[in-house]
Design a protein around this motif. Structure first.
Motif, short mmCIF file in Angstrom:
data_model
loop_
_atom_site.label_atom_id
_atom_site.label_comp_id
_atom_site.label_asym_id
_atom_site.label_seq_id
_atom_site.Cartn_x
_atom_site.Cartn_y
_atom_site.Cartn_z
N GLY A 21 4.93 -3.73 0.56
CA GLY A 21 5.88 -2.75 0.05
C GLY A 21 7.29 -3.28 0.10
O GLY A 21 7.59 -4.24 0.83
N LYS A 30 10.81 9.53 2.07
CA LYS A 30 10.21 8.44 1.30
C LYS A 30 9.79 7.29 2.23
O LYS A 30 8.79 6.61 1.98
CB LYS A 30 11.20 7.93 0.25
CG LYS A 30 11.47 8.91 -0.88
CD LYS A 30 10.28 9.04 -1.80
CE LYS A 30 10.61 9.89 -3.01
NZ LYS A 30 9.42 10.07 -3.89
N GLN A 83 6.55 8.21 3.76
CA GLN A 83 5.53 8.09 2.72
C GLN A 83 5.12 6.64 2.52
O GLN A 83 3.93 6.32 2.39
CB GLN A 83 6.05 8.68 1.40
CG GLN A 83 5.05 8.62 0.25
CD GLN A 83 5.64 9.13 -1.06
OE1 GLN A 83 6.68 9.78 -1.07
NE2 GLN A 83 4.98 8.82 -2.16
N ALA A 84 6.12 5.75 2.52
CA ALA A 84 5.85 4.32 2.33
C ALA A 84 5.03 3.76 3.49
O ALA A 84 4.07 3.00 3.27
CB ALA A 84 7.17 3.57 2.21
N THR A 135 1.51 4.93 3.21
CA THR A 135 0.85 4.32 2.06
C THR A 135 0.36 2.91 2.39
O THR A 135 -0.81 2.57 2.14
CB THR A 135 1.79 4.26 0.84
OG1 THR A 135 2.15 5.61 0.47
CG2 THR A 135 1.12 3.60 -0.34
N VAL A 136 1.25 2.07 2.94
CA VAL A 136 0.84 0.69 3.24
C VAL A 136 -0.15 0.65 4.40
O VAL A 136 -1.01 -0.23 4.46
CB VAL A 136 2.06 -0.23 3.51
CG1 VAL A 136 2.98 -0.29 2.32
CG2 VAL A 136 2.81 0.20 4.75
N THR A 179 -0.15 -0.57 -1.87
CA THR A 179 1.21 -1.09 -1.99
C THR A 179 2.18 0.04 -2.30
O THR A 179 1.80 1.07 -2.88
CB THR A 179 1.31 -2.15 -3.09
OG1 THR A 179 0.87 -1.59 -4.33
CG2 THR A 179 0.46 -3.36 -2.74
N TYR A 180 3.44 -0.15 -1.91
CA TYR A 180 4.46 0.86 -2.17
C TYR A 180 5.76 0.19 -2.54
O TYR A 180 6.27 -0.66 -1.81
CB TYR A 180 4.68 1.74 -0.94
CG TYR A 180 5.63 2.90 -1.18
CD1 TYR A 180 5.15 4.17 -1.44
CD2 TYR A 180 7.01 2.72 -1.17
CE1 TYR A 180 6.00 5.24 -1.67
CE2 TYR A 180 7.88 3.76 -1.42
CZ TYR A 180 7.37 5.02 -1.67
OH TYR A 180 8.23 6.07 -1.91
N CYS A 200 9.65 1.38 -3.94
CA CYS A 200 10.49 2.54 -4.21
C CYS A 200 10.87 2.57 -5.70
O CYS A 200 10.76 1.57 -6.41
CB CYS A 200 11.74 2.54 -3.33
SG CYS A 200 12.91 1.22 -3.68
N SER A 243 10.93 -0.50 -8.46
CA SER A 243 10.02 -0.50 -9.61
C SER A 243 10.79 -0.69 -10.90
O SER A 243 10.38 -1.43 -11.79
CB SER A 243 9.22 0.80 -9.65
OG SER A 243 8.40 0.93 -8.51
#
Length: 214
Positions: free
Chosen positions: A104, A114, A117-118, A121-122, A127-128, A130, A134
């Motif tokens: 990430g 966020k 959340q990241a 997620t990882v 993968t993450y 922001c 992106s």
């Protein structure tokens, strides 16, 4: 600590940044910061000893940077999940981070929500990236490898440099960009380091040459 608790190690060369991240995460019942390191080399020992679930890794650090540290960590601990937290939204950095196995990439100014959340997620193996990162990946055109003309500055750093070249003080820049004085000062130091320039006059000349000011 429950079985579901995600164990975190934070790696950053600024104690104020570590303190800030810890303050954000200490309110999360299922996340625990179990250790910190101030550079990439120190991170190798800390991660090897503590075996965290997720590593929050800065990029620009003395002794060993975050990209090299991540590459070394992934060699010895291939299942390690590294989440890059940085000031840079430069495409070149993002590509390097992905190549060495980070899962990430996000900017340090990201919200606490966020960030959590990241991490989750990882930790789950996904993968993450922001939103800003992106956009950088998909909107910037790819530059030739090792091109001497690659712009090392992020979009935020370019805006700060433009204002510096126009003669604004850090306080005035902070007000214009609606960010903190400390953040402006950090950007200024990063800009000088990246461009290997030392004075305001040199920064203004660079900005003029790159068409940031007229």
């Amino acid at each position: 600590m429950t079985e579901q608790t995600i164990k975190i190690v934070i790696v950053d060369d600024h104690q104020v940044v570590i303190d800030g991240f810890m303050a954000r995460l200490q309110l999360e019942p299922d996340i625990e910061v179990i250790g910190t390191a101030s550079n990439g080399l120190e991170a190798l020992d800390t991660v090897s000893y503590l075996q965290p679930d997720v590593i929050l890794m800065d990029i620009s650090m003395p002794i060993m940077n975050g990209i090299d540290a991540t590459e070394q960590i992934k060699k010895t601990l291939p299942n390690a999940k590294v989440l890059m937290l940085t000031m840079h939204d430069n495409r070149e950095y993002i590509m390097k981070v992905m190549q060495v196995g980070a899962m990430g990439y996000m900017l340090k100014e990201i919200s606490a929500e966020k960030m959590v959340q990241a991490i989750k997620t990882v930790n789950q193996g996904a993968t993450y990236f922001c939103e800003t990162t992106s956009q950088t990946i998909f909107t910037q055109t790819s530059s030739p490898v090792k091109s001497p003309d690659i712009n090392p500055l992020s979009r935020r750093e370019e805006r700060v440099l433009k204002h510096v070249a126009e003669g604004l003080s850090s306080k005035q820049i902070a007000k214009a960009l609606e960010i903190s004085y400390r953040t402006v000062e950090t950007h200024r130091q990063n800009i000088k380091h990246k461009l290997e320039l030392h004075s305001t006059a040199e920064l203004a000349k660079y900005a003029l040459e790159k068409g940031l000011i007229k």
